[in-house]
Design a protein around this motif. Structure first.
Motif, PDB file in Angstrom:
ATOM      1  N   SER A 144      39.110  45.980  46.008  1.00 42.62           N
ATOM      2  CA  SER A 144      40.571  45.916  45.987  1.00 42.62           C
ATOM      3  C   SER A 144      41.056  44.878  44.980  1.00 42.62           C
ATOM      4  CB  SER A 144      41.118  45.550  47.366  1.00 42.62           C
ATOM      5  OG  SER A 144      40.845  44.189  47.660  1.00 42.62           O
ATOM      6  N   TYR A 145      42.311  45.029  44.604  1.00 43.61           N
ATOM      7  CA  TYR A 145      42.927  44.027  43.739  1.00 43.61           C
ATOM      8  C   TYR A 145      43.139  42.721  44.499  1.00 43.61           C
ATOM      9  CZ  TYR A 145      43.745  47.817  40.461  1.00 43.61           C
ATOM     10  OH  TYR A 145      43.602  48.863  39.599  1.00 43.61           O
ATOM     11  N   ASP A 146      43.407  42.802  45.804  1.00 44.66           N
ATOM     12  CA  ASP A 146      43.582  41.582  46.594  1.00 44.66           C
ATOM     13  C   ASP A 146      42.332  40.712  46.516  1.00 44.66           C
ATOM     14  OD1 ASP A 146      46.148  42.282  47.378  1.00 44.66           O
ATOM     15  OD2 ASP A 146      45.489  43.171  49.271  1.00 44.66           O
ATOM     16  N   GLU A 147      41.162  41.327  46.661  1.00 40.55           N
ATOM     17  CA  GLU A 147      39.897  40.602  46.561  1.00 40.55           C
ATOM     18  C   GLU A 147      39.752  39.984  45.168  1.00 40.55           C
ATOM     19  OE1 GLU A 147      35.368  41.637  47.585  1.00 40.55           O
ATOM     20  OE2 GLU A 147      36.213  42.920  46.009  1.00 40.55           O
ATOM     21  N   HIS A 198      42.169  39.231  42.946  1.00 41.42           N
ATOM     22  CA  HIS A 198      43.142  38.161  42.725  1.00 41.42           C
ATOM     23  C   HIS A 198      42.728  36.884  43.458  1.00 41.42           C
ATOM     24  CE1 HIS A 198      45.729  40.792  40.525  1.00 41.42           C
ATOM     25  NE2 HIS A 198      46.111  41.504  41.572  1.00 41.42           N
ATOM     26  N   ALA A 199      42.203  37.016  44.664  1.00 44.14           N
ATOM     27  CA  ALA A 199      41.765  35.839  45.430  1.00 44.14           C
ATOM     28  C   ALA A 199      40.621  35.129  44.717  1.00 44.14           C
ATOM     29  CB  ALA A 199      41.358  36.251  46.841  1.00 44.14           C
ATOM     30  N   ASP A 243      41.906  33.446  41.550  1.00 41.09           N
ATOM     31  CA  ASP A 243      42.667  32.250  41.893  1.00 41.09           C
ATOM     32  C   ASP A 243      41.727  31.078  42.181  1.00 41.09           C
ATOM     33  OD1 ASP A 243      45.211  30.910  42.531  1.00 41.09           O
ATOM     34  OD2 ASP A 243      44.418  30.895  44.579  1.00 41.09           O
ATOM     35  N   SER A 256      36.747  43.846  40.738  1.00 42.16           N
ATOM     36  CA  SER A 256      36.313  44.083  42.118  1.00 42.16           C
ATOM     37  C   SER A 256      36.078  45.574  42.263  1.00 42.16           C
ATOM     38  CB  SER A 256      37.402  43.646  43.101  1.00 42.16           C
ATOM     39  OG  SER A 256      37.126  44.128  44.399  1.00 42.16           O
ATOM     40  N   ASP A 299      43.494  46.339  35.544  1.00 38.42           N
ATOM     41  CA  ASP A 299      42.512  46.468  36.632  1.00 38.42           C
ATOM     42  C   ASP A 299      41.410  45.415  36.558  1.00 38.42           C
ATOM     43  OD1 ASP A 299      41.096  47.352  34.428  1.00 38.42           O
ATOM     44  OD2 ASP A 299      40.861  49.399  35.146  1.00 38.42           O
TER      45      ASP A 299
END
Length: 81
Positions: A25-28, A30-31, A34, A22, A46
């Motif tokens: 962000s890492y949140d984006e 990881h989502a 998933d 990404s 990263d």
């Protein structure tokens, strides 16, 4: 939301791999991983390592195809590497 993937050219463990990243962000990341079904153990620092047989799945899910050089540039530009 944009997630990027480079061509599967990185050898390891008898396969070739792509890097899924990404530039936000890492949140984006990881989502997305998933939803793709990538296991958490595929995350390395990263990026996610995606085996070549899952490359088309990642692109179909919305990952944008870029060069490996572009992956590095995007990570640096986002401050994630």
């Amino acid at each position: 939301m944009t997630v990027y993937i480079d061509p599967p050219t990185w050898p390891g463990h008898g396969r070739v791999w792509s890097h899924l990243i990404s530039d936000v962000s890492y949140d984006e990341l990881h989502a997305f991983a998933d939803r793709l079904g990538a296991p958490p153990r595929a995350f390395e620092r990263d990026h996610y390592d995606i085996p070549s047989h899952r490359y088309a799945d990642a692109v179909a899910a919305g990952a944008v195809e870029v060069s490996s050089r572009e992956v590095v540039r995007l990570l640096h530009g986002a401050g994630l590497r």
